[in-house]
Design a protein around this motif. Structure first.
Motif, PDB file in Angstrom:
ATOM      1  N   LYS A  66      20.497  45.931-172.953  1.00 19.68           N
ATOM      2  CA  LYS A  66      19.064  46.191-172.787  1.00 19.68           C
ATOM      3  C   LYS A  66      18.665  47.331-173.697  1.00 19.68           C
ATOM      4  N   TRP A  67      17.439  47.181-174.266  1.00 20.71           N
ATOM      5  CA  TRP A  67      16.859  48.209-175.127  1.00 20.71           C
ATOM      6  C   TRP A  67      15.653  48.800-174.409  1.00 20.71           C
ATOM      7  N   PHE A  68      15.552  50.144-174.435  1.00 20.88           N
ATOM      8  CA  PHE A  68      14.455  50.843-173.774  1.00 20.88           C
ATOM      9  C   PHE A  68      13.777  51.774-174.757  1.00 20.88           C
ATOM     10  N   LYS A  69      12.468  52.007-174.502  1.00 18.40           N
ATOM     11  CA  LYS A  69      11.717  53.056-175.221  1.00 18.40           C
ATOM     12  C   LYS A  69      11.352  54.121-174.200  1.00 18.40           C
ATOM     13  N   GLY A  70      11.698  55.342-174.521  1.00 19.64           N
ATOM     14  CA  GLY A  70      11.503  56.409-173.552  1.00 19.64           C
ATOM     15  C   GLY A  70      12.446  56.214-172.380  1.00 19.64           C
ATOM     16  N   LYS A  71      11.896  56.317-171.171  1.00 20.28           N
ATOM     17  CA  LYS A  71      12.762  56.263-169.988  1.00 20.28           C
ATOM     18  C   LYS A  71      12.500  55.042-169.141  1.00 20.28           C
ATOM     19  N   TRP A  72      11.437  54.263-169.463  1.00 19.63           N
ATOM     20  CA  TRP A  72      11.079  53.213-168.530  1.00 19.63           C
ATOM     21  C   TRP A  72      10.722  51.871-169.175  1.00 19.63           C
TER      22      TRP A  72
ATOM     23  N   ASP B 163       7.146  63.049-175.537  1.00 22.28           N
ATOM     24  CA  ASP B 163       7.229  62.335-174.262  1.00 22.28           C
ATOM     25  C   ASP B 163       8.675  61.947-174.045  1.00 22.28           C
ATOM     26  N   SER B 164       9.406  62.702-173.200  1.00 21.88           N
ATOM     27  CA  SER B 164      10.849  62.460-173.055  1.00 21.88           C
ATOM     28  C   SER B 164      11.351  63.171-171.804  1.00 21.88           C
ATOM     29  N   GLU B 165      12.680  63.176-171.658  1.00 17.53           N
ATOM     30  CA  GLU B 165      13.332  63.854-170.529  1.00 17.53           C
ATOM     31  C   GLU B 165      13.884  65.200-171.007  1.00 17.53           C
ATOM     32  N   TYR B 166      13.713  66.218-170.207  1.00 17.40           N
ATOM     33  CA  TYR B 166      14.195  67.560-170.533  1.00 17.40           C
ATOM     34  C   TYR B 166      15.046  68.046-169.366  1.00 17.40           C
ATOM     35  N   TYR B 167      16.069  68.822-169.705  1.00 18.53           N
ATOM     36  CA  TYR B 167      16.834  69.467-168.628  1.00 18.53           C
ATOM     37  C   TYR B 167      17.372  70.790-169.146  1.00 18.53           C
ATOM     38  N   VAL B 168      17.681  71.690-168.158  1.00 15.05           N
ATOM     39  CA  VAL B 168      18.158  73.039-168.462  1.00 15.05           C
ATOM     40  C   VAL B 168      19.475  73.239-167.725  1.00 15.05           C
ATOM     41  N   THR B 169      20.428  73.917-168.404  1.00 13.90           N
ATOM     42  CA  THR B 169      21.754  74.164-167.808  1.00 13.90           C
ATOM     43  C   THR B 169      21.910  75.659-167.598  1.00 13.90           C
ATOM     44  N   ALA B 170      22.536  75.992-166.466  1.00  7.97           N
ATOM     45  CA  ALA B 170      22.894  77.381-166.157  1.00  7.97           C
ATOM     46  C   ALA B 170      24.311  77.343-165.619  1.00  7.97           C
ATOM     47  N   GLY B 171      25.262  77.767-166.420  1.00  9.02           N
ATOM     48  CA  GLY B 171      26.658  77.649-166.002  1.00  9.02           C
ATOM     49  C   GLY B 171      27.045  76.178-166.003  1.00  9.02           C
ATOM     50  N   ASP B 172      27.561  75.743-164.857  1.00 11.03           N
ATOM     51  CA  ASP B 172      27.984  74.352-164.748  1.00 11.03           C
ATOM     52  C   ASP B 172      26.920  73.487-164.082  1.00 11.03           C
ATOM     53  N   GLU B 173      25.771  74.031-163.779  1.00  7.36           N
ATOM     54  CA  GLU B 173      24.740  73.258-163.117  1.00  7.36           C
ATOM     55  C   GLU B 173      23.559  73.043-164.066  1.00  7.36           C
ATOM     56  N   LYS B 174      22.780  72.000-163.710  1.00  7.67           N
ATOM     57  CA  LYS B 174      21.591  71.707-164.506  1.00  7.67           C
ATOM     58  C   LYS B 174      20.531  71.112-163.598  1.00  7.67           C
ATOM     59  N   CYS B 175      19.310  71.198-164.075  1.00 14.61           N
ATOM     60  CA  CYS B 175      18.200  70.513-163.425  1.00 14.61           C
ATOM     61  C   CYS B 175      17.317  69.892-164.511  1.00 14.61           C
TER      62      CYS B 175
END
Length: 1123
Positions: free
Chosen positions: A93-99, A319-331
């Motif tokens: 399957k091919w996707f554009k963006g996340k959905w 228009d995309s997904e972003y996340y931030v890491t702190a140590g071994d965790e992320k949100c």
């Protein structure tokens, strides 16, 4: 406001979200991320998969890489999967963006392709973007799944050199499905708001956060909210809402995490903020898995435990997904970028135009180069190379241009943007048409130019027709349209260009007619004749002199000779006229047909004249019988005169032949032409009578032979004839007969001379100018009531014999003999013949003088076109070549001599085979018996019905077998039928000519029912296959070429197998190496190896067995090919 996802499959919206499930984290203490789409490596759902499955296998061999493309160009992304451990094709399957699942967007701008290489066992998956647009830029993802294995890869696409701002679409439109196969299929941006629907001016509504409505609404209100805000993929939104509602676990690294989603207008600024539990932890920001570095676009701030990321000038690529890491965790979170709606600031106006004019519809929108769609009666207008519509954009102004408007363009036109719409009516009418210059009828000569010209008041197109059919342009025929003038130009006019031409202006019920006539002066084409126009024909042959002519209208041809016209018809010399030629026909050319013939042509365009000389050549006439002037012991001298007519060609010489008088075989005496008119034959046998004759030769051929000369032999004359008697006497003739001389001698008898003299005179007159061979002759032109004396002499080469006198004078007066008809015995009864046979009846009669005969059929005179009657002095013949039933009847013959009349009658009956019975019925069926009845035929063939033949056929095989023959009644009982079978029956009629051609069959079948009788097998006698030999394929006369093998073939059958013997000229061929004999399956072959002329002759094949002998012959002629 976050965008809801679009499901891959159409599912019924769930009434309420599923119960929340705690997310299992890979590492303890990590707060689960709330997913908004199926983006790359989503933390929550992907980690659920990783925990559910043991370990994910890596399936990609080659991953798609990010790329850059210019607007309007194409780009292809390739992914390869190794198939060595796979039992079936993996799912990609091919996707554009996340959905956005791109499978539903395949079309003119997007194509998906997959191939399989058998040797390397690698699946190749391709995604091709065609004519990229600026809004195609963004993050893409490729996922591959096989059973419990899963792999994915993300890549970016950048599109440069955009010329305008991509219109922003409301986020709810992304969940409105675009129909596959429509014109907008394959577009990567949804144009849900531009679907065909009733054009209405929409009022601006305040922005509503659908996510917040769904979060706070009861499950029973989901359907109402989806309908109110145009959400079609409600199930997809509820699935994402479920992830947002998952219970958050406390995180050791983050005191406050990112919001689940952020929304910002295009060009705006967004702020991401997290709060750390430990300010010493290092924080990294990521976009689609790639670390974000500080720049003018991305700005990082630290305020105590808060870590803030600012994104300036947000574009669609952000228009995309972003996340931030702190140590071994992320949100993680998702960012949605939307464009502001485009408004219509200047409305369309109603417009009226005439056909052929250029029409422009204008509107103005709120943004430059905005995405605007035009509609005609609710259907989208798609401009293209073949479209009549053009769209022009000048900043905020948009124009729809129609070149050469027609009445079909009258409609309601509308324009639609993402934030508004406008409509107006266009009315197109016809201008009044005036004919300024009409077409005129024309008459032109062949080969000249035809120009049909007209002028009308409007510059519109039109159609030309000829005789009701459209005119097709060619190198010779041109259709010219310049402004209001229309021309039809035909160069080098031909005959087929003649007709009725009509010009019809398009869109008007007006026609301009004109008639064109093409004429051509007549021409006579004498190319096939000699320089002096002479035609030579051999006498007796048919001359068909065809002279090609031309002219339009077709000229009238008149043939003449010596100022006498030759008419058309059925004469021996006649003229025949055809459209392109005139023919002079002489059926049987005669020497008098030579001369000059004239042909005259005339039509309304002119006249033509020509003279043709016809020369009829023929074989020369036979020369006069030669004269033998001197006779020797073995020679003679003969002389002759040239023929009176040389056949139109000079005499080249003569051939001389001789024969013995008692023989019919002539022998040629010279093989070189004799140029003189004297010849001396030699080497003749003394005492034998000879005759000689002459052939004249010219360039055409050899003439018929002359009359033979008098027989000549050097011996004494014969004795006088004997038994001179009177045979018959009329008022002007006396017929005498006699017997030959008793002693003829070695010189033979050349003929007789009959002489007579009147009573009282001694002047003997010859009755016959030439010698006669017969012993009977009639003396003619005698006076009535006179008396004559008669004598006869025998003549040979030695001279005349002594005369034989009749003893008394003969009175010249006819004696009347009453007529008498002698009917043959077989004609005294009815004379019967079959249809098609010949009827030839000879009826002798007596009577003097010659009687008058009259034939009648059934009292009416006979039609001599159907029945031939030939009469002689002693009999009459009635002849019918092919008898028909209409020839049946009573024929009356009347013979009349003076006042005496004799009559006789003959009955002739022409018979034919009868017709079939009228009907055949099954009256009763009992046991093994069937009772049949039938009615006699309508046509008995003109003869009494002598009987009937009955046949039966089993329904299964429908093979017919005769059960009764020559049966006289019209009913019969058929016995000994097989029990359990079903039978059909048919009946033939029979008369003296045989059975009828067709038979009448029963309509129903008779079923012989089983009644328990014991079936006894019949006893059959052995069939006797013995057969006398018989040739089934005869030998045929054959021509062979010397030096090439020749074969003679025939086929024979017989039992016992016959013995084959080949013979040549009645001599058996045995052990001759030049011949080979074969016999295979009854086919007998004789091969003659390299035959020579000596091998020509009569060949015979003989077949012999115990039952008989048969033989067949053929002739073989061997020809020698000249080298």
């Amino acid at each position: 406001m976050p965008e809801p996802t679009k499901k891959e499959e159409n599912e019924v919206p769930a009434p309420a979200p599923p119960p929340e499930e705690p997310s299992k984290e890979k590492e303890a203490g990590t707060t689960p991320a709330k997913e908004w789409s199926l983006g790359e490596s989503p933390v929550g759902e992907e980690q659920d998969k990783q925990n559910a499955n043991s370990q994910l296998s890596i399936l990609f061999v080659e991953k798609p890489q990010g790329g850059t493309v210019k607007v309007g160009e194409n780009i292809t992304f390739i992914a390869k999967v190794k198939a060595e451990d796979l039992l079936r094709k993996p799912t990609v399957k091919w996707f554009k963006g996340k959905w956005m699942d791109l499978a539903s967007k395949a079309g003119k701008h997007l194509q998906l392709k997959e191939t399989f290489e058998r040797h390397s066992r690698v699946y190749t998956f391709e995604m091709q973007i065609i004519k990229a647009k600026e809004n195609y830029a963004g993050n893409y993802r490729c996922e591959v799944t096989y059973k419990d294995k899963f792999d994915s890869c993300s890549f970016d696409l950048e599109v440069h050199e955009s010329t305008g701002t991509t219109p922003n679409i409301d986020i709810r439109s992304a969940f409105k499905r675009s129909g596959e196969g429509q014109d907008d299929a394959g577009e990567l941006d949804f144009s849900g708001l531009l679907k065909r629907r009733e054009v209405k001016q929409q009022e601006e509504e305040p922005e509503v956060d659908v996510w917040e409505l769904l979060k706070n609404a009861k499950p029973s209100e989901y359907e109402k909210i989806a309908f109110q805000y145009g959400i079609t993929d409600l199930r997809g939104m509820l699935k994402r809402l479920k992830r947002m509602r998952r219970v958050e676990k406390k995180s050791a690294a983050f005191a406050k995490i990112l919001d689940p989603a952020y929304q910002v207008d295009k060009g705006g600024r967004v702020r991401f903020m997290v709060e750390l539990a430990d300010p010493k932890l290092e924080v990294k920001w990521y976009k689609n898995g790639q670390e974000i570095r500080p720049s003018t676009k991305y700005i990082f701030e630290h305020k105590g435990c808060q870590r803030i990321l600012f994104i300036n000038n947000c574009q669609m690529t952000d228009d995309s997904e972003y996340y931030v890491t702190a140590g071994d965790e992320k949100c993680s979170t998702e960012l949605f970028v939307r464009e502001p709606p485009i408004m219509v600031t200047k409305q369309l106006e109603d417009t009226t135009a005439y056909c052929g004019e250029r029409v422009e519809l204008e509107c103005e929108v709120s943004e430059d180069d905005a995405n605007v769609k035009w509609f005609k009666n609710g259907e989208e207008i798609i401009p293209g190379p073949k479209s009549r519509y053009r769209i022009r954009v000048e900043g905020k102004k948009h124009f729809l241009i129609i070149e050469g408007a027609t009445k079909a363009d009258s409609a309601e036109y509308s324009v639609m943007t993402t934030g508004g719409q406008s409509s107006a009516k266009l009315t197109v009418d016809l201008k009044p048409l005036k004919i300024l210059t009409p077409l005129t009828d024309q008459t032109v000569n062949l080969g000249k130019e035809i120009c049909l010209k007209c002028e009308i008041s409007e510059n519109i197109t039109g159609k030309w027709t000829k005789n009701g059919l459209p005119v097709q342009e060619s190198d010779r025929l041109k259709v010219v349209h310049k402004g209001r003038i229309h021309k039809l130009v035909i160069a080098n006019a031909l005959i087929e260009d003649e007709g009725d031409y009509v010009f019809a202006p398009d869109a008007y019920n007006v026609t301009l007619p004109a008639k064109v006539r093409v004429i051509d002066p007549p021409k006579i084409i004498l190319d096939g004749l000699d320089a002096d126009n002479t035609v030579t024909v051999i006498a007796g042959n048919k001359l068909r002199l065809e002279i090609p002519i031309s002219g339009e209208p077709p000229p009238k041809a008149i043939w003449s000779r010596a100022d006498k016209a030759i008419m058309e018809g059925s004469g021996r010399i006649r003229a025949e006229s055809y459209p392109d030629s005139s023919t002079l026909v002489i059926d049987v050319a005669e020497r008098d047909d030579s001369g000059v013939y004239h042909i005259n042509l005339k039509n309304e365009a002119g006249e033509a004249h020509a003279s043709i000389k016809i020369k009829v050549v023929d074989l020369p006439d036979p020369p006069v019988a030669p004269t033998v002037t001197e006779v020797g012991d073995d020679w003679c001298i003969m002389k002759w005169e040239p023929p009176a007519y040389d056949g139109g060609s000079p005499i080249l010489g003569y051939f001389i032949e001789r024969k013995k008088k008692q023989s019919s075989r002539w022998m040629r005496l010279n093989f070189d032409l004799c140029k003189e008119t004297t010849f001396e034959p030699k080497k003749m046998i003394e005492g034998v009578a000879y005759e000689v004759r002459i052939f004249a030769v010219n360039a055409i051929g050899i003439s018929k032979p002359s009359m033979p000369s008098r027989p000549f032999v050097p011996l004494a004359v014969t004795s006088p004839p004997t038994l001179l008697a009177v045979d018959s006497v009329t008022d002007t003739t006396v017929t005498m007969k006699w017997r030959p001389p008793d002693q003829i001698g070695a010189a033979g008898l050349d003929g007789y001379v009959l002489e007579y003299c009147f009573e009282g005179s001694d002047n003997w007159l010859p009755a016959n100018k030439d010698l006669i061979d017969k012993t009977k002759f009639t003396i003619t032109d005698l006076p009535t009531d006179s008396k004559i004396f008669v004598r006869v002499k025998a003549i040979n080469a030695a001279g005349a014999s002594e005369p034989k006198y009749y003893s008394q004078p003969i009175l010249v007066k006819e004696i009347i003999e009453p007529p008498k008809i002698r009917i043959p015995r077989h004609l005294k009864q009815t004379y019967i013949r079959r249809v098609g046979e010949a009827v030839n009846l000879v009826i002798p009669f007596q009577g003097k003088p010659r009687p008058e005969l009259t034939w009648k059929k059934d009292g009416v005179e006979i039609d001599k076109n159907q029945i031939n009657i030939r009469n002689s002095e002693t009999d009459t013949i009635i002849f019918i070549r092919k008898a028909e039933r209409s020839h049946s009847g009573k024929y009356d013959l009347q013979v009349k001599v003076d006042k005496f009349v004799e009559t006789a009658s003959i009955d002739i009956q022409i018979v034919d085979r009868p017709g079939p019975p009228q009907s055949v019925k099954i009256e009763d069926v009992w046991g093994e018996n069937v009772a049949l009845t039938w009615t006699p035929p309508k046509d008995d063939g003109n003869a009494a019905i002598t009987g009937y033949t009955i046949q039966k056929a089993d329904k299964k095989s429908m093979e017919w077998f005769t059960v009764i023959e020559h049966y006289h009644r019209t009913n019969a009982t058929i016995t000994e039928l097989v029990i359990g079978n079903e039978y059909y029956f048919r009946v033939f009629s029979e008369n003296m000519c045989g059975l009828s051609e067709d038979a009448t069959m029963t309509k129903e079948s008779a079923v012989i029912a089983k009644d328990g009788k014991i079936y006894k097998n019949p006893v059959y006698e052995d069939f006797d296959f013995s057969e006398a030999p018989m040739f089934t394929q005869p030998l045929v006369n054959t021509y062979a070429i010397a030096g090439y093998n020749a074969t003679l073939n025939c086929s024979v059958r017989g039992n016992p197998k016959p013995k084959i013997t080949w013979m040549k000229n009645k001599v058996v061929i045995v052990d001759d190496p030049r011949y080979r004999m074969f016999s295979n399956q009854g086919v007998c072959t004789l091969e003659i190896r390299k035959p020579s002329p000596y091998d020509g002759g009569t060949y015979c094949c003989k077949a012999v067995n115990d039952l008989g002998t048969v033989e067949i012959e053929c002739k073989l002629e061997v020809k020698v090919v000249a080298q």
